[in-house]
Design an enzyme around this catalytic site. Structure first.
Site, PDB file in Angstrom:
ATOM      1  N   HIS A 194      32.024 -28.226  73.028  1.00  0.00           N
ATOM      2  CA  HIS A 194      31.109 -27.113  73.276  1.00  0.00           C
ATOM      3  C   HIS A 194      31.830 -25.844  73.784  1.00  0.00           C
ATOM      4  O   HIS A 194      31.599 -24.750  73.287  1.00  0.00           O
ATOM      5  CB  HIS A 194      30.045 -27.497  74.306  1.00  0.00           C
ATOM      6  CG  HIS A 194      29.270 -28.730  73.952  1.00  0.00           C
ATOM      7  ND1 HIS A 194      28.938 -29.072  72.660  1.00  0.00           N
ATOM      8  CD2 HIS A 194      28.744 -29.724  74.717  1.00  0.00           C
ATOM      9  CE1 HIS A 194      28.250 -30.204  72.654  1.00  0.00           C
ATOM     10  NE2 HIS A 194      28.124 -30.624  73.893  1.00  0.00           N
ATOM     11  N   HIS A 245      25.965 -29.643  69.107  1.00  0.00           N
ATOM     12  CA  HIS A 245      24.612 -29.064  69.204  1.00  0.00           C
ATOM     13  C   HIS A 245      24.610 -27.670  69.829  1.00  0.00           C
ATOM     14  O   HIS A 245      23.671 -26.921  69.658  1.00  0.00           O
ATOM     15  CB  HIS A 245      23.639 -30.019  69.904  1.00  0.00           C
ATOM     16  CG  HIS A 245      23.738 -30.047  71.394  1.00  0.00           C
ATOM     17  ND1 HIS A 245      24.678 -30.777  72.056  1.00  0.00           N
ATOM     18  CD2 HIS A 245      23.015 -29.432  72.362  1.00  0.00           C
ATOM     19  CE1 HIS A 245      24.524 -30.608  73.358  1.00  0.00           C
ATOM     20  NE2 HIS A 245      23.519 -29.796  73.578  1.00  0.00           N
ATOM     21  N   LYS A 265      29.214 -31.393  86.183  1.00  0.00           N
ATOM     22  CA  LYS A 265      27.920 -32.014  86.482  1.00  0.00           C
ATOM     23  C   LYS A 265      27.672 -31.910  87.975  1.00  0.00           C
ATOM     24  O   LYS A 265      28.603 -31.763  88.756  1.00  0.00           O
ATOM     25  CB  LYS A 265      27.933 -33.476  86.041  1.00  0.00           C
ATOM     26  CG  LYS A 265      28.096 -33.619  84.521  1.00  0.00           C
ATOM     27  CD  LYS A 265      27.435 -34.867  84.000  1.00  0.00           C
ATOM     28  CE  LYS A 265      27.586 -34.999  82.493  1.00  0.00           C
ATOM     29  NZ  LYS A 265      26.534 -34.304  81.747  1.00  0.00           N
ATOM     30  N   ASP A 270      33.990 -34.539  76.955  1.00  0.00           N
ATOM     31  CA  ASP A 270      32.546 -34.465  76.718  1.00  0.00           C
ATOM     32  C   ASP A 270      32.092 -33.020  76.457  1.00  0.00           C
ATOM     33  O   ASP A 270      31.161 -32.794  75.692  1.00  0.00           O
ATOM     34  CB  ASP A 270      31.823 -35.029  77.955  1.00  0.00           C
ATOM     35  CG  ASP A 270      30.322 -35.193  77.742  1.00  0.00           C
ATOM     36  OD1 ASP A 270      29.929 -35.645  76.652  1.00  0.00           O
ATOM     37  OD2 ASP A 270      29.554 -34.876  78.669  1.00  0.00           O
TER      38      ASP A 270
HETATM   39  C1  BG6 Z   1      26.215 -33.251  75.631  1.00  0.00           C
HETATM   40  C2  BG6 Z   1      26.997 -33.979  76.679  1.00  0.00           C
HETATM   41  O1  BG6 Z   1      26.999 -33.021  74.488  1.00  0.00           O
HETATM   42  O2  BG6 Z   1      25.773 -31.998  76.145  1.00  0.00           O
HETATM   43  C3  BG6 Z   1      26.166 -34.181  77.942  1.00  0.00           C
HETATM   44  O3  BG6 Z   1      27.400 -35.246  76.175  1.00  0.00           O
HETATM   45  C4  BG6 Z   1      25.622 -32.851  78.401  1.00  0.00           C
HETATM   46  O4  BG6 Z   1      26.957 -34.784  78.969  1.00  0.00           O
HETATM   47  C5  BG6 Z   1      24.916 -32.111  77.272  1.00  0.00           C
HETATM   48  O5  BG6 Z   1      24.707 -33.115  79.457  1.00  0.00           O
HETATM   49  C6  BG6 Z   1      24.518 -30.709  77.694  1.00  0.00           C
HETATM   50  O6  BG6 Z   1      23.734 -30.135  76.685  1.00  0.00           O
HETATM   51  P1  BG6 Z   1      22.632 -29.024  77.010  1.00  0.00           P
HETATM   52  O7  BG6 Z   1      22.100 -28.651  75.686  1.00  0.00           O
HETATM   53  O8  BG6 Z   1      21.626 -29.694  77.903  1.00  0.00           O
HETATM   54  O9  BG6 Z   1      23.342 -27.921  77.720  1.00  0.00           O
END
Ligand code: BG6
Length: 493
Positions: free
Chosen positions: A243, A181, A343, A238
């Protein structure tokens, strides 16, 4: 506010089948994103949504569930009743045990008369990916359909290959949409625009002028009720494997010939394949893993990772990773890329900092020789912005240099609603645009690069380094940068 650009939207009819239709992701992200696309007039009028889950509900019950659980997660302006009602008219529900192929006839019957492209979105655990694909094929539903796979796609290179092999037996690569995403975030799109729509930065975007690059994705949240899943996953799998490495590949890629899916993905792949492998001694020097202990987030006390529900006693799962990596190619050789995510950190921020080299000789005193005087900071969230830092002369007599910034805050400049990542990505799936989805070979290259780290951690007796919640992670993360004569942005005076 002005309406945002809808270039690229299309109105092809579709049936969007959402496995995991009563799950957390459906509720918090997918259905709110589909609602936003509906509200913005970006969905074909006859596009349908079918929620699929094992929960005993009929369509009426599901719509009630959607009202209660989805509405609170819809972003932006208040919801107009008529728009909401017309959204619900698109939705039906099919009760199904996704692991039992013999139950799929119910789904086939439900889809029987629907026209348009079929999309199957698997918002389920990865253990169900292969059974669902197999059952779709046996039910005659796979041909010409698109399949969307949510992360985590596997647990390591081997398990991800096993899933990809099995899914690949049924769907061609151009039918498979692997979601990351982060690639749907407006700011990440903007990174492409910044790099490839301007000539300004390109000549400087290389080892001769760039001293180091930092990528931070920091969260204040802890594991938020996902202790069980997270404890088997950890920050490396994760966040870093997907990402952060995706962000790195966009920062470091060569300009693609076009924005076609494979033109972009070929260039990202080249970067991922050029990541310098980390032998065990380098992992111990250049990769920091941490785990949060009690502390406070915005003055509210929070518990240790160990005290979170679903976390195994004595767990050594990392909630923080900082590491140094190099990209072994002509453009980037020798330039350290520092990646960090965690986190329960001191703030929620995702940003990329490009530190340019100081001038080679300063006729204006030592300030101009300080590292970090010239830098580009690309803030992805919150408050998307770009800041260019430079030195200027302080007013008055003499030549005293001082840091100044040129700031572009996108919210202020465009004064438009931003499109949420999931809305953009779902519209891309419906429209058949693959550029923002991860191709199998990219995913493999990323797993291949993180594999030695996973392996080494498995053999290490020492636990992750502790850090208090509400700080920026273990001291070793700062020490890693200090060894390279630099520091994280918040450590600057
Ligand atoms: C997700 C992870 O892919 O991305 C989560 O599994 C994380 O652990 C999240 O909190 C963070 O996404 P964003 O868009 O809030 O930065």
């Amino acid at each position: 506010m002005t309406k945002r650009s809808t270039t690229g939207s299309d109105h092809s009819p579709f049936v969007f089948v959402l496995f995991g239709g009563t799950g957390d992701l459906a509720m918090r992200k997918i259905l709110p994103a589909l609602f936003a696309a509906h509200r913005d007039g970006l969905l074909a009028p006859d596009g349908r949504i079918v929620g699929v889950a094992q929960t005993a509900l009929d369509t009426g019950g599901y719509l009630q569930w959607v009202r209660e659980h989805v509405k609170p997660h819809v972003a932006g302006a208040s919801i107009d009743d008529a728009t909401w009602r017309s959204f619900l008219e698109r939705i039906a529900y099919v009760e199904l045990d996704a692991s039992r192929p013999e139950t799929y006839s119910v789904l086939r019957d439900a889809l029987g008369t629907a026209s348009g492209r079929r999309i199957f979105y698997l918002a389920t655990g990865p253990a169900l990916f292969v059974p669902i694909c197999g059952a779709l094929a046996s039910a005659g539903l796979s041909e010409g359909s698109r399949i969307v796979l949510e992360k985590p796609l596997g647990y390591d290179l081997e398990s991800s290959n096993a899933i990809n092999d099995a899914v690949g037996q049924i769907f061609n690569e151009d039918q498979i949409y692997r979601i990351d995403h982060y690639l749907g975030k407006e700011a990440v799109q903007n990174l492409l625009a910044l790099r490839f729509g301007n000539s300004l930065f390109e000549p400087l975007w290389r080892r001769e002028w760039v001293e180091s690059i930092q990528i931070t994705v920091a969260e204040e949240l802890g594991v938020e009720g996902r202790g069980n899943f997270y404890d088997q996953t950890g920050a490396l799998r994760d966040m870093v494997q997907n990402h952060l490495l995706q962000l790195l590949s966009i920062i470091a890629m060569e300009p693609p010939g076009s924005m076609d899916a494979d033109a972009v993905r070929d260039e990202k792949l080249r970067v991922l394949r050029a990541l310098k492998p980390l032998p065990a001694d380098e992992i111990r020097r250049s990769v920091v893993r941490g785990q949060y202990h009690p502390g406070a987030i915005r003055n509210t006390p929070v518990c240790a990772y160990h005290a979170e529900a679903g976390v195994r006693p004595g767990s050594t799962t990392e909630t923080f990773v900082a590491l140094k990596v190099e990209v072994e190619n002509w453009r980037w050789a020798g330039v350290p890329f520092f990646l960090r995510t965690g986190k329960r950190l001191a703030g929620r921020v995702a940003e990329i900092v490009v530190n340019f080299r100081p001038v080679p000789h300063s006729a204006l005193g030592p300030t101009a020789l300080r590292p970090g005087s010239n830098r580009l900071t690309i803030r992805l969230q919150p408050n998307e912005s770009i800041r260019l830092s430079a030195l200027a002369k302080q007013p008055g007599m003499g030549m005293t240099l001082q840091g100044v910034h040129l700031d572009l805050a996108f919210d202020e400049f465009f004064q438009q609603d931003r499109m949420e990542a999931y809305e953009r990505l779902l519209l891309d799936v419906i429209g058949g645009r693959l550029a923002l989805f991860v191709r199998r070979d990219e995913q493999e290259a990323a797993w291949r690069w993180v594999a030695p780290i996973i392996e080494d951690w498995g053999t290490q007796a020492s636990p992750p380094k502790p850090y208090a919640s509400g700080t920026w992670g273990p001291a070793a993360s700062s020490a890693l940068l200090a060894r390279h004569n630099t520091c994280w942005p918040e450590e600057e005076n």
